[in-house]
Design an enzyme around this catalytic site. Sequence first.
Site, PDB file in Angstrom:
ATOM      1  N   GLY A   1     -49.595 -65.462 -47.422  1.00  0.00           N
ATOM      2  CA  GLY A   1     -49.219 -65.811 -48.792  1.00  0.00           C
ATOM      3  C   GLY A   1     -50.057 -65.079 -49.837  1.00  0.00           C
TER       4      GLY A   1
ATOM      5  N   GLU B   1     -48.404 -61.801 -50.226  1.00  0.00           N
ATOM      6  CA  GLU B   1     -47.125 -62.065 -50.902  1.00  0.00           C
ATOM      7  C   GLU B   1     -47.337 -62.369 -52.387  1.00  0.00           C
ATOM      8  OE1 GLU B   1     -46.253 -65.032 -47.892  1.00  0.00           O
ATOM      9  OE2 GLU B   1     -44.465 -63.922 -47.324  1.00  0.00           O
TER      10      GLU B   1
HETATM   11  N1  DAK Z   1     -56.300 -71.478 -44.750  1.00  0.00           N
HETATM   12  C1  DAK Z   1     -57.309 -72.367 -44.724  1.00  0.00           C
HETATM   13  N2  DAK Z   1     -58.618 -72.014 -44.579  1.00  0.00           N
HETATM   14  C2  DAK Z   1     -58.873 -70.695 -44.443  1.00  0.00           C
HETATM   15  C3  DAK Z   1     -57.864 -69.711 -44.445  1.00  0.00           C
HETATM   16  C4  DAK Z   1     -56.514 -70.158 -44.610  1.00  0.00           C
HETATM   17  N3  DAK Z   1     -55.473 -69.307 -44.664  1.00  0.00           N
HETATM   18  N4  DAK Z   1     -58.458 -68.506 -44.275  1.00  0.00           N
HETATM   19  C5  DAK Z   1     -59.772 -68.735 -44.172  1.00  0.00           C
HETATM   20  N5  DAK Z   1     -60.043 -70.050 -44.267  1.00  0.00           N
HETATM   21  C6  DAK Z   1     -61.346 -70.724 -44.204  1.00  0.00           C
HETATM   22  C7  DAK Z   1     -61.880 -70.729 -42.771  1.00  0.00           C
HETATM   23  O1  DAK Z   1     -61.309 -71.798 -42.043  1.00  0.00           O
HETATM   24  C8  DAK Z   1     -63.353 -70.903 -43.047  1.00  0.00           C
HETATM   25  O2  DAK Z   1     -63.596 -72.263 -43.338  1.00  0.00           O
HETATM   26  P1  DAK Z   1     -64.848 -73.054 -42.662  1.00  0.00           P
HETATM   27  O3  DAK Z   1     -64.679 -72.894 -41.210  1.00  0.00           O
HETATM   28  O4  DAK Z   1     -66.051 -72.313 -43.213  1.00  0.00           O
HETATM   29  O5  DAK Z   1     -64.683 -74.446 -43.175  1.00  0.00           O
HETATM   30  C9  DAK Z   1     -63.567 -70.113 -44.322  1.00  0.00           C
HETATM   31  O6  DAK Z   1     -62.285 -69.981 -44.939  1.00  0.00           O
HETATM   32  C10 DAK Z   1     -64.105 -68.712 -44.053  1.00  0.00           C
HETATM   33  O7  DAK Z   1     -63.246 -68.075 -43.130  1.00  0.00           O
HETATM   34  P2  DAK Z   1     -63.775 -67.394 -41.785  1.00  0.00           P
HETATM   35  O8  DAK Z   1     -65.010 -68.060 -41.288  1.00  0.00           O
HETATM   36  O9  DAK Z   1     -62.625 -67.309 -40.861  1.00  0.00           O
HETATM   37  O10 DAK Z   1     -64.169 -65.955 -42.355  1.00  0.00           O
HETATM   38  P3  DAK Z   1     -64.167 -64.562 -41.564  1.00  0.00           P
HETATM   39  O11 DAK Z   1     -64.818 -63.595 -42.497  1.00  0.00           O
HETATM   40  O12 DAK Z   1     -64.709 -64.736 -40.187  1.00  0.00           O
HETATM   41  O13 DAK Z   1     -62.627 -64.179 -41.387  1.00  0.00           O
HETATM   42  C11 DAK Z   1     -60.338 -63.931 -42.179  1.00  0.00           C
HETATM   43  C12 DAK Z   1     -61.851 -63.919 -42.541  1.00  0.00           C
HETATM   44  C13 DAK Z   1     -59.552 -63.793 -43.471  1.00  0.00           C
HETATM   45  C14 DAK Z   1     -60.013 -62.714 -41.271  1.00  0.00           C
HETATM   46  C15 DAK Z   1     -59.990 -65.230 -41.427  1.00  0.00           C
HETATM   47  O14 DAK Z   1     -60.469 -66.346 -42.197  1.00  0.00           O
HETATM   48  C16 DAK Z   1     -58.538 -65.436 -41.194  1.00  0.00           C
HETATM   49  O15 DAK Z   1     -57.934 -64.856 -40.291  1.00  0.00           O
HETATM   50  N6  DAK Z   1     -57.903 -66.321 -41.994  1.00  0.00           N
HETATM   51  C17 DAK Z   1     -56.524 -66.695 -41.819  1.00  0.00           C
HETATM   52  C18 DAK Z   1     -55.599 -65.611 -42.274  1.00  0.00           C
HETATM   53  C19 DAK Z   1     -54.145 -65.994 -42.095  1.00  0.00           C
HETATM   54  O16 DAK Z   1     -53.696 -66.304 -40.961  1.00  0.00           O
HETATM   55  N7  DAK Z   1     -53.377 -66.023 -43.183  1.00  0.00           N
HETATM   56  C20 DAK Z   1     -51.994 -66.440 -43.154  1.00  0.00           C
HETATM   57  C21 DAK Z   1     -51.900 -67.925 -43.403  1.00  0.00           C
HETATM   58  S1  DAK Z   1     -50.226 -68.537 -43.268  1.00  0.00           S
HETATM   59  C22 DAK Z   1     -44.330 -70.946 -47.397  1.00  0.00           C
HETATM   60  C23 DAK Z   1     -44.337 -69.603 -47.587  1.00  0.00           C
HETATM   61  C24 DAK Z   1     -45.412 -68.862 -47.187  1.00  0.00           C
HETATM   62  C25 DAK Z   1     -46.484 -69.455 -46.585  1.00  0.00           C
HETATM   63  C26 DAK Z   1     -46.510 -70.795 -46.432  1.00  0.00           C
HETATM   64  C27 DAK Z   1     -45.427 -71.550 -46.832  1.00  0.00           C
HETATM   65  N8  DAK Z   1     -43.201 -71.730 -47.768  1.00  0.00           N
HETATM   66  C28 DAK Z   1     -42.086 -71.064 -48.456  1.00  0.00           C
HETATM   67  C29 DAK Z   1     -43.087 -73.090 -47.555  1.00  0.00           C
HETATM   68  C30 DAK Z   1     -47.616 -68.636 -46.167  1.00  0.00           C
HETATM   69  C31 DAK Z   1     -48.244 -68.824 -45.006  1.00  0.00           C
HETATM   70  C32 DAK Z   1     -49.534 -68.176 -44.764  1.00  0.00           C
HETATM   71  O17 DAK Z   1     -50.059 -67.469 -45.563  1.00  0.00           O
END
Ligand code: DAK
Length: 258
Positions: free
Chosen positions: A109, A112
Site C-alpha cells: 500500500g 500504491e
Molecule cells: N504492517 C505493520 N507493521 C509493520 C509493517 C506493516 N506493513 N511493516 C513493518 N512493520 C513493523 C514491524 O512489525 C516492526 O515492528 P516491531 O516488531 O518493532 O513491533 C517495525 O515495523 C520495524 O520493522 P522490521 O523490524 O521488520 O524492520 P526491518 O528493517 O527488519 O524490515 C521491512 C523492514 C520493510 C523490509 C519489513 O518490515 C517488511 O517486510 N515489512 C512488511 C512489508 C509488506 O509486506 N508490505 C505489504 C503489506 S500488505 C486494501 C488494499 C491494499 C492493501 C490493503 C487493503 N484494500 C482495498 C482493502 C495493502 C496491503 C499491504 O500493503
Amino acid sequence: MAFETIIVEVEDYVAVIRLNRPEALNALNDKLLTELATAITAAQANDKVRVLVLTGSDKAFAAGADIKMMREKSFTDVYLEDLFTPETDQITRGRKPIIAAVAGYALGGGCELAMMCDFIIAADTAKFGQPEINLGVMAGLGGTQRLTRFVGKSKAMDMNLTGRFMDAEEAERAGLVSRVVPAKDLMKETMAAAHKIAEKSMITTMAIKESVNRAYETTLHEGLLFERRVFHALFATEDQKEGMSAFLEKRTPQFRDR
Ligand code: DAK
C-alpha cells in the site's frame, strides 16, 4: 488541525504532509488514511496551498498497509467496510498537484500510495515493491493496475509475483519515478520542484494534471482531442496573455490564476 499519525506544514504555498508512524514504518491503518485524506482535502481547499508534497521518513515512505490491523479480518469485514476505498478516493480526487518524495521502503500500500500522487521523486535509498504475495494476498490499491501502466506488464508481473523490491535506479529506468536524488537532498529537490510549480498559473497546472491523467483513462484519439480542447480553453485566460507577453517583453510573468 491536530493529527496523530501525520505531520502537516504549509509554507510558501506548499503543503508538506509527512507520514508519521515510525514504530510501524508508517504502515497504513484506518487512522492514518483517514487523517491523510482529511489533510489532503483541507490542503486542496486551502488558498495558501498550490502544491502538495507527501513524504515519509528516511527509513520508510510506508511499508504497506498495517498487517496487524488486517490479520484477523474476514472477507465479509473488508468487503463490507470497503477498507481504504473512501479515503483513497478522497486522496486522488484533488486538482492540485501532489508530489511523492520517497526515501526508504515504499511497499505494498505504500508503493500504491506513492503511485496515487502525480509524480514520484525518489531518494537513492528508495525501495519499491508489491510483496503482498508473501502474505497470501495481492495488491489492492493499484499495484496490479497503476504499476502495470507505469512500468509495463513484464515488470509489474515480476514485482507482484516474486514480491521482490526495486531500487531507485531501476524504478527510474522503468518509469515509476521521475528522478532520483541523493537521500540528503530529497526534500530540498522536492521543494524546489514544488515551488517551481507553485509559481505557475494554477489554471494551467490543473489543466495539465487533468489532461495527463486523461491519458490513463481513454484512447489516444480521445485523449488528443481532450488535450486540444483544453489547450484552446487556456486562450480564454488572462494568464495566457500574461505568460506570452512576459516572454516577448523579456520579463518574469505575474500569473493571477485568472
Ligand atoms: N504492517 C505493520 N507493521 C509493520 C509493517 C506493516 N506493513 N511493516 C513493518 N512493520 C513493523 C514491524 O512489525 C516492526 O515492528 P516491531 O516488531 O518493532 O513491533 C517495525 O515495523 C520495524 O520493522 P522490521 O523490524 O521488520 O524492520 P526491518 O528493517 O527488519 O524490515 C521491512 C523492514 C520493510 C523490509 C519489513 O518490515 C517488511 O517486510 N515489512 C512488511 C512489508 C509488506 O509486506 N508490505 C505489504 C503489506 S500488505 C486494501 C488494499 C491494499 C492493501 C490493503 C487493503 N484494500 C482495498 C482493502 C495493502 C496491503 C499491504 O500493503
